[in-house]
Write a protein that holds these residues in place. Structure first.
Motif, PDB file in Angstrom:
ATOM      1  N   UNK A 398       0.838  -1.209   0.000  1.00  0.00           N
ATOM      2  CA  UNK A 398       0.000   0.000   0.000  1.00  0.00           C
ATOM      3  C   UNK A 398       0.873   1.259   0.000  1.00  0.00           C
ATOM      4  N   UNK A 399       1.940   1.233   0.830  1.00  0.00           N
ATOM      5  CA  UNK A 399       2.815   2.411   0.923  1.00  0.00           C
ATOM      6  C   UNK A 399       3.957   2.371  -0.097  1.00  0.00           C
ATOM      7  N   UNK A 400       4.080   1.227  -0.791  1.00  0.00           N
ATOM      8  CA  UNK A 400       5.131   1.107  -1.800  1.00  0.00           C
ATOM      9  C   UNK A 400       6.531   1.081  -1.193  1.00  0.00           C
ATOM     10  N   UNK A 413       6.907   7.972   2.826  1.00  0.00           N
ATOM     11  CA  UNK A 413       6.027   7.380   1.794  1.00  0.00           C
ATOM     12  C   UNK A 413       4.558   7.692   2.098  1.00  0.00           C
ATOM     13  N   UNK A 414       4.209   7.585   3.398  1.00  0.00           N
ATOM     14  CA  UNK A 414       2.830   7.835   3.831  1.00  0.00           C
ATOM     15  C   UNK A 414       2.412   9.264   3.512  1.00  0.00           C
ATOM     16  N   UNK A 415       3.284  10.246   3.843  1.00  0.00           N
ATOM     17  CA  UNK A 415       2.919  11.650   3.624  1.00  0.00           C
ATOM     18  C   UNK A 415       2.699  11.942   2.144  1.00  0.00           C
ATOM     19  N   UNK A 445      -2.155   1.596   6.894  1.00  0.00           N
ATOM     20  CA  UNK A 445      -0.824   1.033   6.653  1.00  0.00           C
ATOM     21  C   UNK A 445       0.215   1.754   7.508  1.00  0.00           C
ATOM     22  N   UNK A 446       0.115   3.077   7.565  1.00  0.00           N
ATOM     23  CA  UNK A 446       1.071   3.870   8.372  1.00  0.00           C
ATOM     24  C   UNK A 446       0.934   3.513   9.847  1.00  0.00           C
ATOM     25  N   UNK A 455       3.454  -4.094  13.861  1.00  0.00           N
ATOM     26  CA  UNK A 455       4.232  -4.472  12.674  1.00  0.00           C
ATOM     27  C   UNK A 455       4.719  -5.922  12.787  1.00  0.00           C
ATOM     28  N   UNK A 456       5.138  -6.313  13.998  1.00  0.00           N
ATOM     29  CA  UNK A 456       5.598  -7.686  14.206  1.00  0.00           C
ATOM     30  C   UNK A 456       4.466  -8.667  13.920  1.00  0.00           C
TER      31      UNK A 456
END
Length: 504
Positions: A398-400, A413-415, A445-446, A455-456
């Motif tokens: 999603x965030x690439x 990436x998020x911003x 995603x962020x 995240x884990x």
């Protein structure tokens, strides 16, 4: 050896049958002087009694030819015509009987009945009145009297129907004409008027059936064929329209209305045929242009525009031009929400656009109107499978960013993406809806990738934003209870998450 006597006996046994056959086939081919007219009459009567109408008819034809003054020959022939349902042919024969024998009440009564069915009320009444004056049997008197009364009633109804029609009260006129046509089944004028009422009432199926009847009842009825052709045309049936207008031109090749209508229908027909050939050859872009030409050729008939758009929708879905397909298919479905073909095409386009929930909705609607459709069943299963797959979100994708990305890289990436997909950047409602979905995905995603614990979990195949994948674990993160793992979450509304973006 078989004896000669035996053979002779056999031949003699068959002779009567052979003679009967000869009698049936050839008797009376001789001229009238030696009683052959009587033979024809006799044979005709036998065949008529046996229900062999065509054979009986040929004998009565011969009898009439043999003796044109024989009123019974004409009367019997009229009886056969009536039994065959050929009342048009029976009428002149009955008139000939009355001319040869004016006091033959049975023939006059039958002619009166035929004239009544044809709606020729004055002539019918004249016959019934003459029957009553000619010393009829009790049975004939009763019939003539009751038919005369009926004819009087119909005369009144005809006047009322005309008056209702002229006042444009088509519903009343149609009901009055129903009563007239119940008796006057072959009355062309009443059927034509009723057809016009049906056209005004928008009941085209009924108008068609009346006009078809008048085209058979009245020879050279070019107007009926012209009207039929225009009705079919306005219903969007170009093939039937072409058939009917051709019938008109067969009767009168110089008929102005029919010829000019013929040219228009022929042009349209040709365009539709060549568009369908292009579809068959999978030359979708050219097919779309051809169907756009159809809409230019006939911009005023809604059915043709709708049909052209339906086929354009199909061509665009087939050629993977999903967003254009969705737009055109949706236009058709506004006018025709149960159109199964268009629902299937739009569903296919939604799948191409990865809008699986919309595709499922379209397939489910289509299934209600078309049971046991294999295409719908397979399409629905495919859309459901793809939806399930798409719900297992990949936040890195999603965030690439790579799975090894640092927190700083993730926020950067998020911003960038949040700025790009902010719904305020989109005016078109469809685009805005898509942006909102994308924007929520980016925010989620962020949220997951900048929280070490979440995240884990994600890295271990669990989606911390999906309550179903939590497998009964309890979490302290307030968004699970607060908005069910972002289901229906709105980052611009009130609630535990009110995101503010600062891009400076």
């Amino acid at each position: 050896m078989v004896s000669m006597d035996h053979v002779a006996h056999k031949i003699l046994t068959y002779i009567p049958y052979v003679l009967v056959l000869i009698d049936l086939r050839y008797e009376g081919v001789k001229c009238g002087r030696d009683g052959s007219v009587d033979n024809h009459m006799e044979m005709g009567k036998k065949l008529l009694a046996a229900g062999q109408l065509a054979d009986a008819l040929s004998h009565f034809h011969a009898a009439v030819d043999g003796d044109p003054k024989n009123y019974m020959a004409f009367y019997r022939r009229a009886t056969v015509f009536l039994a065959m349902g050929k009342s048009k042919s029976a009428l002149p024969d009955l008139s000939k009987v009355i001319e040869l024998k004016p006091d033959f009440t049975s023939a006059r009564l039958q002619r009166g009945n035929l004239l009544l069915k044809q709606g020729k009320l004055d002539e019918a009444e004249s016959d019934f009145k003459k029957v009553l004056k000619s010393n009829p049997s009790a049975k004939e008197e009763n019939e003539a009297q009751s038919q005369l009364t009926k004819s009087d009633e119909i005369q009144r109804l005809v006047a009322q129907a005309r008056s209702s029609f002229n006042s444009q009260d088509y519903v009343t006129a149609a009901a009055q004409l129903d009563a007239i046509i119940d008796t006057c089944v072959w009355d062309v004028a009443s059927r034509e008027m009723r057809a016009e009422c049906f056209i005004q009432m928008g009941e085209m199926g009924k108008a068609i059936s009346d006009l078809k009847a008048t085209s058979k009842l009245k020879s050279d009825n070019t107007q009926a064929f012209y009207k039929l052709s225009t009705i079919y045309y306005n219903l969007g049936d170009h093939e039937m329209s072409l058939n009917e207008v051709r019938e008109c031109l067969k009767l009168d090749p110089d008929h102005k209305q029919c010829y000019s209508h013929y040219k228009q229908v022929k042009k349209l027909n040709k365009q539709i045929q060549s568009a369908e050939e292009l579809m068959q050859e999978q030359r979708y872009e050219e097919a779309v242009s051809k169907y756009e030409a159809v809409m230019k050729t006939e911009p005023n008939v809604h059915h043709f525009s709708l049909f052209a758009k339906e086929r354009i929708c199909h061509a665009l879905a087939q050629s993977q031009e999903a967003s254009r397909a969705i737009q055109v298919c949706s236009e058709v479905l506004q006018s025709d929400p149960e159109n199964v073909n268009v629902l299937k095409d739009r569903a296919e386009a939604y799948i191409q656009e990865e809008e699986y929930e919309e595709a499922i909705k379209d397939y489910e609607t289509a299934a209600k109107h078309s049971e046991n459709d294999r295409q719908i069943k397979e399409g629905l299963e495919k859309a459901q499978r793809l939806l399930k797959q798409s719900q297992k979100r990949d936040y890195y994708k999603i965030l690439g960013v790579k799975r090894t990305a640092q927190k700083k890289e993730i926020i950067r990436a998020y911003r960038k993406l949040a700025q790009q997909w902010h719904p305020d950047n989109f005016q078109d409602p469809e685009e805005k809806k898509k942006a909102e979905k994308k924007f929520i995905d980016i925010a989620q995603a962020k949220e997951v990738l900048t929280d070490p614990e979440m995240r884990t979990k994600f890295d271990h195949g669990e989606d911390p934003m999906d309550p179903e994948s939590q497998q009964g674990h309890h979490h302290h993160h307030n968004f699970h209870g607060g908005f069910q793992g972002f289901q229906g979450f709105n980052p611009f509304g009130s609630g535990p998450f009110n995101f503010k973006f600062n891009f400076n």
